[in-house]
Design a protein around this motif. Structure first.
Motif, PDB file in Angstrom:
ATOM      1  N   UNK A 140     -27.681  67.671  16.750  1.00  6.31           N
ATOM      2  CA  UNK A 140     -28.148  66.880  15.231  1.00  6.31           C
ATOM      3  C   UNK A 140     -27.752  67.958  14.025  1.00  6.31           C
ATOM      4  N   UNK A 141     -27.756  69.213  14.437  1.00  9.61           N
ATOM      5  CA  UNK A 141     -27.540  70.240  13.102  1.00  9.61           C
ATOM      6  C   UNK A 141     -26.026  70.053  13.044  1.00  9.61           C
ATOM      7  N   UNK A 142     -25.067  70.113  13.989  1.00  8.35           N
ATOM      8  CA  UNK A 142     -23.828  70.005  13.917  1.00  8.35           C
ATOM      9  C   UNK A 142     -23.394  68.753  13.343  1.00  8.35           C
ATOM     10  N   UNK A 143     -24.076  67.508  13.390  1.00  4.84           N
ATOM     11  CA  UNK A 143     -23.683  66.229  12.948  1.00  4.84           C
ATOM     12  C   UNK A 143     -23.992  66.435  11.323  1.00  4.84           C
ATOM     13  N   UNK A 144     -24.904  67.090  10.813  1.00  2.94           N
ATOM     14  CA  UNK A 144     -25.473  67.073   9.458  1.00  2.94           C
ATOM     15  C   UNK A 144     -24.270  67.866   8.671  1.00  2.94           C
ATOM     16  N   UNK A 145     -24.017  69.061   9.489  1.00  2.00           N
ATOM     17  CA  UNK A 145     -23.059  69.804   9.034  1.00  2.00           C
ATOM     18  C   UNK A 145     -21.444  69.161   8.879  1.00  2.00           C
ATOM     19  N   UNK A 146     -21.233  68.643   9.877  1.00  2.00           N
ATOM     20  CA  UNK A 146     -19.899  67.907   9.975  1.00  2.00           C
ATOM     21  C   UNK A 146     -19.967  66.818   8.938  1.00  2.00           C
ATOM     22  N   UNK A 147     -20.825  65.976   8.911  1.00  3.59           N
ATOM     23  CA  UNK A 147     -20.852  64.936   7.910  1.00  3.59           C
ATOM     24  C   UNK A 147     -20.459  65.301   6.273  1.00  3.59           C
ATOM     25  N   UNK A 148     -21.090  66.666   6.206  1.00  7.21           N
ATOM     26  CA  UNK A 148     -21.008  67.070   4.766  1.00  7.21           C
ATOM     27  C   UNK A 148     -19.555  67.731   4.606  1.00  7.21           C
ATOM     28  N   UNK A 149     -18.877  68.141   5.689  1.00  4.31           N
ATOM     29  CA  UNK A 149     -17.563  68.458   5.512  1.00  4.31           C
ATOM     30  C   UNK A 149     -16.708  67.407   5.573  1.00  4.31           C
ATOM     31  N   UNK A 150     -16.825  66.384   6.320  1.00  2.75           N
ATOM     32  CA  UNK A 150     -16.433  65.062   6.358  1.00  2.75           C
ATOM     33  C   UNK A 150     -16.267  64.375   5.106  1.00  2.75           C
ATOM     34  N   UNK A 151     -17.438  64.258   4.344  1.00  9.95           N
ATOM     35  CA  UNK A 151     -17.390  63.652   3.022  1.00  9.95           C
ATOM     36  C   UNK A 151     -16.453  64.456   1.825  1.00  9.95           C
ATOM     37  N   UNK A 152     -16.592  65.894   2.058  1.00  9.50           N
ATOM     38  CA  UNK A 152     -15.486  66.573   1.167  1.00  9.50           C
ATOM     39  C   UNK A 152     -14.052  66.151   1.434  1.00  9.50           C
ATOM     40  N   UNK A 153     -13.819  66.353   2.802  1.00  6.94           N
ATOM     41  CA  UNK A 153     -12.366  66.039   3.077  1.00  6.94           C
ATOM     42  C   UNK A 153     -11.947  64.501   3.056  1.00  6.94           C
TER      43      UNK A 153
END
Length: 135
Positions: free
Chosen positions: A93-106
């Protein structure tokens, strides 16, 4: 032809990285493993050295997978090289939260992200742990 990029530090490349790349290569015509050269991180080896290690770890029959080192935003690489999708692996879940933030930026930069869950048997493996086990 649909091209994707799988970015990461790969310090070192792990079985989890290879699993994500192996699965992603079947989803796209071409997959570029993009070895990040990032001033905010302190990898143990230079970018091109890490890229060479990734190349050497790839099975020889993965003809649609290439590896390159890159300094800069992943979205910039995608725009310059006609790549449509960013692929990222998530272990927890920690990875998911971090990756969702990066995904939103990209996504705001015009490049969507596909998050692939790590296989449960590989979820505890991280580059940090692999570095600590490396001789």
């Amino acid at each position: 032809m649909t091209r994707a990029v799988f970015p990461g530090t790969f310090d070192p490349v792990t079985p989890g990285h290879l699993d994500i790349a192996g699965r992603a290569r079947h989803l796209f015509d071409e997959l570029v493993v993009l070895v990040a050269v990032n001033g905010d991180k302190q990898p143990t080896r230079a970018g091109e050295t890490r890229a060479t290690a990734v190349r050497e770890a790839l099975p020889p029959d993965w003809h649609n997978v290439t590896v390159t080192a890159w300094r800069g935003l992943t979205a910039t690489y995608c725009h310059r090289h006609d790549i449509a999708v960013i692929v990222r692996g998530v272990r927890n879940p920690t990875d998911v939260r971090h990756e969702q933030e990066l995904a939103a930026m990209n996504e705001s930069l015009g490049i969507p992200t596909l998050l692939l869950p790590t296989r449960p048997t590989l979820a505890t493996i991280s580059s940090t742990a692999a570095r600590e086990l490396r001789p």
